[in-house]
Write an enzyme that holds these catalytic residues in place. Structure first.
Site, PDB file in Angstrom:
ATOM      1  N   SER A   1       0.835  -1.214   0.000  1.00 27.65           N
ATOM      2  CA  SER A   1       0.000   0.000   0.000  1.00 27.65           C
ATOM      3  C   SER A   1       0.865   1.257   0.000  1.00 27.65           C
ATOM      4  O   SER A   1       2.010   1.241   0.456  1.00 27.65           O
ATOM      5  CB  SER A   1      -0.898   0.015   1.235  1.00 27.65           C
ATOM      6  OG  SER A   1      -1.689  -1.149   1.286  1.00 27.65           O
TER       7      SER A   1
HETATM    8  N1  SAH Z   1      -0.517  -4.983   4.059  1.00 30.96           N
HETATM    9  C1  SAH Z   1       0.272  -5.256   2.865  1.00 30.96           C
HETATM   10  C2  SAH Z   1      -0.473  -4.928   1.583  1.00 30.96           C
HETATM   11  C3  SAH Z   1      -1.291  -6.039   1.214  1.00 30.96           C
HETATM   12  S1  SAH Z   1      -2.024  -6.146  -0.379  1.00 30.96           S
HETATM   13  C4  SAH Z   1       1.600  -4.565   2.901  1.00 30.96           C
HETATM   14  O1  SAH Z   1       1.887  -3.841   3.871  1.00 30.96           O
HETATM   15  O2  SAH Z   1       2.403  -4.793   2.003  1.00 30.96           O
HETATM   16  C5  SAH Z   1      -3.298  -7.286   0.106  1.00 30.96           C
HETATM   17  C6  SAH Z   1      -2.829  -8.673   0.398  1.00 30.96           C
HETATM   18  O3  SAH Z   1      -3.957  -9.414   0.835  1.00 30.96           O
HETATM   19  C7  SAH Z   1      -2.260  -9.434  -0.811  1.00 30.96           C
HETATM   20  O4  SAH Z   1      -0.990  -9.893  -0.517  1.00 30.96           O
HETATM   21  C8  SAH Z   1      -3.250 -10.582  -0.997  1.00 30.96           C
HETATM   22  O5  SAH Z   1      -2.660 -11.766  -1.452  1.00 30.96           O
HETATM   23  C9  SAH Z   1      -3.815 -10.745   0.398  1.00 30.96           C
HETATM   24  N2  SAH Z   1      -5.115 -11.413   0.512  1.00 30.96           N
HETATM   25  C10 SAH Z   1      -6.196 -11.334  -0.315  1.00 30.96           C
HETATM   26  N3  SAH Z   1      -7.202 -12.095   0.158  1.00 30.96           N
HETATM   27  C11 SAH Z   1      -6.761 -12.674   1.322  1.00 30.96           C
HETATM   28  C12 SAH Z   1      -7.352 -13.562   2.278  1.00 30.96           C
HETATM   29  N4  SAH Z   1      -8.606 -14.030   2.167  1.00 30.96           N
HETATM   30  N5  SAH Z   1      -6.600 -13.933   3.336  1.00 30.96           N
HETATM   31  C13 SAH Z   1      -5.331 -13.476   3.499  1.00 30.96           C
HETATM   32  N6  SAH Z   1      -4.733 -12.642   2.619  1.00 30.96           N
HETATM   33  C14 SAH Z   1      -5.435 -12.241   1.543  1.00 30.96           C
END
Ligand code: SAH
Length: 220
Positions: free
Chosen positions: A62
Site C-alpha cells: 500500500s
Molecule cells: N498490508 C500489505 C499490503 C497487502 S495487499 C503490505 O503492507 O504490504 C493485500 C494482500 O492481501 C495481498 O498480498 C493478498 O494476497 C492478500 N489477501 C487477499 N485475500 C486474502 C485472504 N482471504 N486472506 C489473506 N490474505 C489475503
C-alpha cells in the site's frame, strides 16, 4: 540503509503537513520502519514515493499515506494483540509491530504462500519477526487461535465485513477494513461496544486489491 533516512524523514514530514499523520506513536513508527526493505529490489528508489508498488503475484504494498491513515484510524497501543489480514510485503505488520512493542504481538494472514515467505524474509532482515507471526491461510475466517484481538486490520477490499472478524474482536476493540466492490471501496471503522453492539463509521474512498476467500470475493 542510511541513504534512505533523509527520504523517509521527508515523506513523514509531508504526511504530517497533509494532516494524515497525527499521533506521535504512528509518526515514530513510520520514521523507524525502513520501507525500502519491504519493496522488490528494483523498486527501492521508489520506496519513499507516496504510491503503492508491485510486490509480485499481482499484489501491491500500500501507499505510505494509506498505511499512515489506516494505522491512525486503528489506533493500536503498546501491548496490543493485533490481527492483520493481507500480509503482502509485511510493511504494515512491521509498523504495527513497532507500536505494540515487545509487550504485544501481530498475527498476519496471507493467502499466497510466496508472499508470506517474502514478508517473513523482510521481517527477519529488519528484526521484526519476533513480534510478527505470518500465517498462510484465508483471513476471511480470521484466526481463532489467539482471539480475541484488541485490533484487527484488513488490507484488502472486502464485499462486506466477515462475521468471524467481528466475533474475534474484543469488546472495546477496533476493526478497520475497506468495504465496497472490487474497484472502489470506503474505509470502514468498526468499534465493538460493551454488550457486543457494533458501531460502524464509513470513511474515505480508497482502492485496494480484492480480499479473496470464503467470505470475500471469488478468485477470477
Ligand atoms: N498490508 C500489505 C499490503 C497487502 S495487499 C503490505 O503492507 O504490504 C493485500 C494482500 O492481501 C495481498 O498480498 C493478498 O494476497 C492478500 N489477501 C487477499 N485475500 C486474502 C485472504 N482471504 N486472506 C489473506 N490474505 C489475503
Amino acid at each position: 540503509m542510511t541513504e534512505f533516512n533523509e527520504a523517509r524523514r521527508e515523506l513523514v514530514r509531508m504526511l504530517i503537513n497533509e494532516g494524515v499523520l497525527r499521533s506521535s506513536k504512528v509518526i515514530r513508527a513510520m520514521l523507524k520502519v525502513p520501507r525500502e526493505e519491504f519493496v522488490l529490489p528494483r523498486y527501492r528508489d521508489y520506496a519513499y514515493s507516496d504510491m503503492p508498488l508491485p510486490i509480485g503475484y499481482g499484489q501491491t504494498i500500500s501507499a505510505p499515506h494509506m498505511v499512515a491513515l489506516m494505522t491512525e484510524e486503528l489506533d493500536p497501543g503498546e501491548g496490543d494483540k493485533v490481527l492483520e489480514i493481507g500480509t503482502g510485503s509485511g510493511y504494515q505488520a512491521a509498523v504495527l509491530a513497532e507500536i505494540v512493542s515487545d509487550r504485544g504481538h501481530v498475527w498476519s494472514i496471507e493467502r499466497i504462500p510466496g508472499l508470506a515467505e517474502f514478508a517473513r524474509e523482510n521481517l527477519k532482515r529488519t528484526s521484526y519477526i519476533g513480534r510478527v507471526t505470518v500465517i498462510v491461510g484465508d483471513g476471511t475466517l480470521g484466526y481463532s487461535s489467539y482471539a480475541p484481538y484488541d485490533r484487527i486490520i484488513v488490507t484488502a477490499a472486502a464485499p462486506d465485513i466477515p462475521r468471524a472478524l467481528i466475533d474475534q474482536l474484543r469488546v472495546g476493540g477496533k476493526l478497520v477494513i475497506p468495504v465496497g466492490d472490487r474497484y472502489l471501496q470506503r474505509l470502514v471503522t468498526v468499534v465493538k461496544e460493551p454488550g457486543g453492539k457494533v458501531r460502524r463509521k464509513v470513511g474515505i474512498p480508497c482502492v485496494f486489491v480484492p480480499l479473496i476467500g470464503r467470505y470475500g470475493y471469488d478468485e477470477c
